[in-house]
Design a protein around this motif. Structure first.
Motif, short mmCIF file in Angstrom:
data_model
loop_
_atom_site.label_atom_id
_atom_site.label_comp_id
_atom_site.label_asym_id
_atom_site.label_seq_id
_atom_site.Cartn_x
_atom_site.Cartn_y
_atom_site.Cartn_z
N TYR A 73 54.96 71.79 21.30
CA TYR A 73 56.43 72.17 20.79
C TYR A 73 56.81 73.47 21.37
CZ TYR A 73 54.41 75.18 16.86
OH TYR A 73 53.65 76.07 15.99
N ILE A 81 63.94 74.60 17.71
CA ILE A 81 62.56 74.14 18.01
C ILE A 81 62.98 72.96 18.81
CG2 ILE A 81 60.53 73.06 16.82
CD1 ILE A 81 61.44 76.25 16.17
N TYR A 82 62.01 72.78 19.98
CA TYR A 82 62.11 71.56 20.88
C TYR A 82 60.81 70.78 20.75
CZ TYR A 82 61.95 69.06 25.35
OH TYR A 82 61.60 68.15 26.43
N LEU A 83 60.90 69.72 20.64
CA LEU A 83 59.63 68.64 20.54
C LEU A 83 59.89 67.57 21.63
CD1 LEU A 83 59.64 68.28 16.63
CD2 LEU A 83 58.30 69.84 17.74
N TYR A 116 58.02 75.83 11.85
CA TYR A 116 57.19 76.01 13.19
C TYR A 116 56.89 77.23 13.36
CZ TYR A 116 57.83 70.76 14.02
OH TYR A 116 57.67 69.74 13.92
#
Length: 291
Positions: A223, A237-239, A257
């Motif tokens: 992430y 937040i990048y998943l 996160y």
């Protein structure tokens, strides 16, 4: 496109403003959709910045929200025009819409906190290593497309090396990513030397999560935490997913996160320990025979 206009960020800021106007009117997305005879999902996509928005859409929404400030309406319509322009990444036709969104956000971010469990962070990859990663992950794509994707990755890396406002990067990388022999011993030795060089930059911090740490907050996968200099731009937040990526912006998700990342940093090797570990691995790969 003007150098200081980022269409992805324009869409995001415009969507945030439209959501604020709707909430000020105490209207639901469903109510707005009914008034405009469109789907509720369209309103949601416009507000989260994942869909292109036209000046006409803005005008219609401002009408529903009874916005009387003509200058505000004009400003929002101008943002809509700018959001429909194209960034440098649109020249690469093989990029998915989701990856294009990511690049647009990364191009505007002031800092990234990254956890990578399997491979080196894309911003720190050498051309040879990047090509090997892409070829392995996408075995059916042509060599021309692999080369094109490598060029995209190298273009992204300019944020690390530019003198004006370099990107602040903090990367925690699992030990498995450093030991996985992607591209062969020579490619890995070159990649690790590059990693050590990058770790010397004042705006780059690198930590390795050793096998000895056992279970840790990153075992669920990769992430990225993206932060921006503009106060109006909330943290993202990048998943990364196989076919669909996920972007989280709600405060409780960001807090979760961010806390997990602090635990990651605490359990990983320190930056100095990491450099020593990387040098040991370089020696190991240098000793291995090359084909």
């Amino acid at each position: 496109m003007s150098g200081n206009v980022n269409p992805t960020v324009r869409r995001r800021r415009l969507g945030q403003e439209l959501r604020r106007l709707r909430e000020d009117r105490q209207m639901t997305a469903e109510e707005v959709a009914d008034r405009l005879l469109v789907s509720q999902s369209k309103i949601s996509r416009l507000e989260n910045g994942r869909r292109s928005i036209s000046p006409r859409d803005v005008r219609d929404l401002c009408g529903v929200y009874e916005v009387e400030d003509a200058k505000l309406v004009e400003s929002l319509m101008q943002m809509a025009k700018e959001s429909r322009q194209q960034g440098w990444w649109h020249a690469f036709a093989e990029l998915s819409p989701s990856y294009s969104v990511y690049i647009g956000l990364e191009a505007e971010a002031s800092s990234l906190r990254v956890y990578e469990p399997q491979v080196m962070p894309g911003l720190l990859q050498t051309p040879a290593y990047a090509a090997a990663v892409i070829s392995g992950a996408l075995p059916e794509v042509s060599q021309e497309e692999v080369a094109s994707r490598v060029q995209v990755r190298l273009r992204r890396q300019q944020r690390i090396w530019e003198d004006r406002t370099p990107l602040r990067l903090w990367a925690v990388v699992d030990e498995s990513a450093l030991r996985r022999a992607i591209g062969g011993a020579a490619t890995m030795a070159e990649q690790l030397r590059h990693l050590e060089e990058c770790s010397q930059l004042p705006h780059v911090t690198l930590q390795v999560m050793p096998f000895s740490a056992g279970a840790h907050p990153g075992v669920n996968g990769q992430y990225t935490i993206m932060e921006f200099s503009e106060a109006a731009d909330t943290t993202v937040i990048y998943l990364e997913g196989g076919t669909n990526d996920l972007y989280l912006e709600k405060p409780h998700d960001v807090q979760h996160y961010s806390i997990m990342y602090e635990h990651l940093r605490a359990q990983a090797y320190s930056p100095d320990q990491t450099r020593l570990f990387v040098r040991q691995l370089i020696e190991e790969f240098d000793r291995q025979p090359t084909d």
